[in-house]
Design a protein around this motif. Structure first.
Motif, short mmCIF file in Angstrom:
data_model
loop_
_atom_site.label_atom_id
_atom_site.label_comp_id
_atom_site.label_asym_id
_atom_site.label_seq_id
_atom_site.Cartn_x
_atom_site.Cartn_y
_atom_site.Cartn_z
N TYR A 23 0.81 -1.22 0.00
CA TYR A 23 0.00 0.00 0.00
C TYR A 23 0.84 1.27 0.00
CZ TYR A 23 -4.16 -2.77 0.29
OH TYR A 23 -5.16 -3.66 -0.02
N ARG A 24 1.96 1.25 0.69
CA ARG A 24 2.82 2.44 0.74
C ARG A 24 3.68 2.55 -0.52
NH1 ARG A 24 6.94 1.63 5.04
NH2 ARG A 24 7.77 0.38 3.35
N ASP A 25 4.37 1.47 -0.87
CA ASP A 25 5.35 1.53 -1.95
C ASP A 25 4.73 1.38 -3.34
OD1 ASP A 25 7.07 1.76 0.19
OD2 ASP A 25 7.81 -0.29 0.05
N VAL A 31 1.21 6.44 5.49
CA VAL A 31 0.89 5.80 6.77
C VAL A 31 0.26 6.86 7.65
CG1 VAL A 31 1.81 4.65 8.82
CG2 VAL A 31 2.77 4.14 6.55
N THR A 32 -0.98 6.64 8.09
CA THR A 32 -1.66 7.61 8.95
C THR A 32 -1.63 7.20 10.41
OG1 THR A 32 -3.82 6.59 8.59
CG2 THR A 32 -3.17 8.35 7.05
N VAL A 45 -3.44 3.22 6.49
CA VAL A 45 -2.84 3.88 5.33
C VAL A 45 -3.95 4.56 4.55
CG1 VAL A 45 -0.90 2.27 5.18
CG2 VAL A 45 -3.02 1.79 3.92
N ALA A 46 -3.56 5.56 3.74
CA ALA A 46 -4.56 6.27 2.94
C ALA A 46 -3.87 7.02 1.81
CB ALA A 46 -5.33 7.26 3.79
N THR A 55 -7.64 0.45 7.31
CA THR A 55 -7.03 -0.23 8.44
C THR A 55 -6.59 -1.61 7.97
OG1 THR A 55 -8.41 0.94 10.03
CG2 THR A 55 -7.41 -1.12 10.77
N LEU A 56 -5.30 -1.87 8.05
CA LEU A 56 -4.77 -3.17 7.69
C LEU A 56 -4.86 -4.06 8.92
CD1 LEU A 56 -1.67 -1.93 5.65
CD2 LEU A 56 -3.97 -2.46 4.82
#
Length: 124
Positions: A23-25, A31-32, A45-46, A55-56
């Motif tokens: 999700y990030r890369d 990352v929230t 994450v968003a 929400t993971l």
């Protein structure tokens, strides 16, 4: 009813670190939240500026089956460019296809959660 927006959507995953990398890369989400809380790690994450976060939920964070989320629609300004970026990162993408409401493609995260990309047609 006074509901204004959804706060978060839960995405069940088997491995939080693997999901975070995806999700990030791969998707470029921010990352929230990344906190240790009972009963485990609270990781959210968003997309930049989004009201709704993801929400993971890893093992121990509820009765979720990894990969069971479906129909998560991500609106983008350029579905074709995003599909090219995902494909270049080794992520299989179906589409994009031209539909009455816009151009849409689909893919899954490493756990099999179903995600879609949509560039909306004007007026929809």
């Amino acid at each position: 009813m006074n509901i204004r927006h959804a706060s978060f959507v839960t995405l069940p995953v088997a491995d939080l670190d693997r999901a975070l990398r995806f999700y990030r890369d791969a998707l470029g989400f921010e990352v929230t939240a990344d906190l240790q809380m009972p009963p485990g790690r609270w990781l959210q994450v968003a997309p930049e500026g989004a009201q709704t976060v993801f929400t993971l939920a890893g093992p121990g964070m509820g009765d979720f089956e990894p990969g069971s989320a479906r129909g998560i629609m991500l609106v983008t300004t350029d579905v074709d460019a995003d599909c090219a970026r995902l494909t270049a990162a080794g992520i299989p993408v179906q589409g994009p296809d031209e539909l009455p409401w816009g151009r849409m493609a689909s893919f899954t995260d490493p756990d099999g959660n179903g995600l879609m990309l949509l560039t909306e047609k004007e007026g929809f």
